[in-house]
Design an enzyme around this catalytic site. Structure first.
Site, PDB file in Angstrom:
ATOM      1  N   LYS A  86     -11.556  38.740  19.977  1.00  0.00           N
ATOM      2  CA  LYS A  86     -10.365  38.759  19.120  1.00  0.00           C
ATOM      3  C   LYS A  86      -9.242  38.117  19.911  1.00  0.00           C
ATOM      4  O   LYS A  86      -9.250  38.132  21.138  1.00  0.00           O
ATOM      5  CB  LYS A  86      -9.977  40.198  18.776  1.00  0.00           C
ATOM      6  CG  LYS A  86      -9.217  40.318  17.486  1.00  0.00           C
ATOM      7  CD  LYS A  86     -10.158  40.328  16.304  1.00  0.00           C
ATOM      8  CE  LYS A  86      -9.432  40.211  14.992  1.00  0.00           C
ATOM      9  NZ  LYS A  86     -10.367  40.512  13.875  1.00  0.00           N
ATOM     10  N   ASP A 146      -7.231  36.028  10.848  1.00  0.00           N
ATOM     11  CA  ASP A 146      -7.081  37.472  10.687  1.00  0.00           C
ATOM     12  C   ASP A 146      -5.683  37.639  10.089  1.00  0.00           C
ATOM     13  O   ASP A 146      -5.160  36.685   9.495  1.00  0.00           O
ATOM     14  CB  ASP A 146      -7.248  38.195  12.042  1.00  0.00           C
ATOM     15  CG  ASP A 146      -7.386  39.707  11.900  1.00  0.00           C
ATOM     16  OD1 ASP A 146      -8.487  40.177  11.610  1.00  0.00           O
ATOM     17  OD2 ASP A 146      -6.382  40.436  12.078  1.00  0.00           O
TER      18      ASP A 146
HETATM   19  O1  2IT Z   1     -11.871  41.132  11.396  1.00  0.00           O
HETATM   20  C1  2IT Z   1     -12.643  40.201  11.153  1.00  0.00           C
HETATM   21  O2  2IT Z   1     -13.865  40.351  11.051  1.00  0.00           O
HETATM   22  C2  2IT Z   1     -12.057  38.864  10.977  1.00  0.00           C
HETATM   23  N1  2IT Z   1     -10.850  38.736  11.073  1.00  0.00           N
HETATM   24  C3  2IT Z   1     -12.937  37.674  10.728  1.00  0.00           C
HETATM   25  C4  2IT Z   1     -13.463  37.126  12.000  1.00  0.00           C
HETATM   26  C5  2IT Z   1     -14.241  35.848  11.861  1.00  0.00           C
HETATM   27  O3  2IT Z   1     -14.605  35.308  12.934  1.00  0.00           O
HETATM   28  O4  2IT Z   1     -14.480  35.356  10.765  1.00  0.00           O
END
Ligand code: 2IT
Length: 447
Positions: free
Chosen positions: A124, A164
């Site tokens: 993240k 996100d």
């Molecule tokens: O919380 C999540 O799963 C996302 N923000 C998507 C992450 C992604 O790599 O598509």
């Protein structure tokens, strides 16, 4: 392993990292029993290794606003776990972003990605940049400045960011434009959530919300019910709330509330396609106000300032906004108003007291890492398309998404069925995700 001892150590080491500690505690409590039946995990100290991110990049991001003022923010990328694939997870732009928030999200992402059936590790990232009130040009300059540092940390086979909160298709576009210039690599697989004309999956914008509704359908079918005709209260009006509303209406459910940081819009006759389309405009405006819906649709959407979506009577609550957005008091209010199911779509949207209340009072509950995994799963499908230089139709992606959500539901049932036949979805999701990552780590030795 004693979850309590590990938590005490982490609390001493990372005091004040409340979101991170909360996320770890929930998982350790769920997996303690299963884990302790595996002495080989204990010997390799799998838990102690799994709760720490592999590495965290922190960098300064400086940009110039529309008035010529120089602004500085902090950027991060938390590469949490690579046991089952390259790092994968979104970028969050929000004024409250801290290392604790991104560590909790990276930790959750690791187990969520394991549930998707696809080979992706957990990560993240993001920044404390606040998109609220920013112009399009400011957003572009910030995204470019952010990528100026991030590009060295990522790659299509190393770490693949996506969106996100605060990061959607527009931001991904600006970031990819800068990545190309810096890396001189033209592999679109380095980011997901791209535009559909340049490598994006046709269904990625809808995927988190659609997947959540498919998961809800699986849950309801298990107890002999159907979503048709039920009322849903949804929090937020961003990408996830939008996709969830779209699919809910398609399946014959009625969305009776959406909300924002300013309050709630009750929609007694149910949300309409026009309102769902307007959510996109509200988001693009960067005003972050749900009241705009009531202004646009007077008499149909009724705004109450300072209230949450959980004050509106509904069958099913769908938190789609932010972590800890549903408290124990909210859970009690929902139950008192007749709500009997909560599908958490936001990451860690419910506070621990709310989850315990739901579970102890007969409210069917499923956690975000299972319910919202359709988003990252579709990112995984986007990576596959990019790596093989092909593009699937919306129908093909939707079919795969259906299969993935069904399989996540099956894993929850397999690991979470109680002696009385009901399902503890929290335990099921945590144990299923954990066992997969733990086994992979064990096989890869002490690294
Ligand atoms: O919380 C999540 O799963 C996302 N923000 C998507 C992450 C992604 O790599 O598509």
């Amino acid at each position: 392993m004693k979850a309590q001892d590990i938590m005490a150590r982490l609390q001493a080491k990372y005091p004040g990292e409340v979101e991170y500690l909360q996320a770890v505690q929930e998982v350790l409590e769920s997996v303690e029993e299963t884990y302790n039946q595996h002495p080989e995990f204990e010997k390799a100290r799998i838990v102690e290794r799994m709760v720490e991110p592999d590495r965290i990049f922190t960098f300064r991001v400086t940009w110039v606003d529309d008035s010529g003022e120089v602004r500085t923010n902090t950027g991060y990328r938390v590469q949490f776990n690579s046991a089952i694939g390259p790092y994968k997870g979104g970028l969050r732009f929000h004024r409250a972003v801290t290392p604790s928030m991104l560590k909790f999200l990276g930790f959750e992402q690791t187990f969520k990605n394991a549930l998707t059936t696809l080979p992706m590790g957990g990560a993240k990232g993001g920044s404390d940049f606040d998109p609220v009130g920013k112009s399009n040009d400011e957003i572009m300059r910030f995204c470019q400045a952010f990528m100026y540092e991030l590009w060295q940390c990522i790659g299509p086979d190393q770490d693949i960011p996506a969106g996100d909160v605060g990061v959607g298709g527009r931001e991904i576009g600006y970031m990819y434009g800068m990545y190309k210039k810096l890396a001189r690599e033209y592999n679109t697989g380095v980011l997901t959530g791209k535009g559909s004309t340049w490598g994006g999956s046709i269904l990625r914008p809808e995927a988190t919300g659609f997947g959540a509704l498919y998961f809800a359908q699986n849950m309801l079918h298990k107890i002999g019910k159907d979503i048709k005709g039920l009322t849903l209260a949804i929090s937020g009006f961003g990408n996830v709330a939008w996709g969830a509303s779209k699919k809910a209406v398609e399946l014959g459910a009625k969305v009776v509330a959406i909300s924002g940081p300013d309050g709630v819009c009750a929609i007694p006759d149910g949300i309409t396609p026009e309102m769902i389309d307007y959510m996109l405009e509200m988001r693009a405006s960067n005003r972050n106000r749900v009241e705009d819906m009531a202004t646009k649709f007077p008499g149909k959407a009724i705004f109450t300032p300072g209230k949450k979506a959980w004050s509106v009577k509904c069958d099913i609550a769908l938190p789609c906004a932010f972590q800890n957005e549903l408290s124990e008091d909210d859970a009690k209010e929902l139950k008192a108003n007749g709500c009997w199911c909560c599908c958490e779509v936001s990451n860690m949207g419910c506070q621990p007291g709310a989850i315990h209340f739901f579970q102890n009072n007969g409210v069917l509950f499923a956690p975000g890492k299972a319910v919202n995994a359709g988003g990252v799963a579709t990112s995984g499908l986007e990576m596959t398309q990019n790596a093989s230089h092909i593009s699937w139709s919306g129908e093909e992606v939707d079919q795969k998404l259906h299969f993935i959500m069904k399989s996540i539901h099956e894993q929850c049932v397999k690991f979470g069925t109680r002696p009385d036949g009901s399902v503890d979805y929290v335990k099921g999701a945590n144990v299923a995700g954990f066992m997969k990552v733990a086994q992979a780590m064990l096989e890869q030795g002490i690294v």
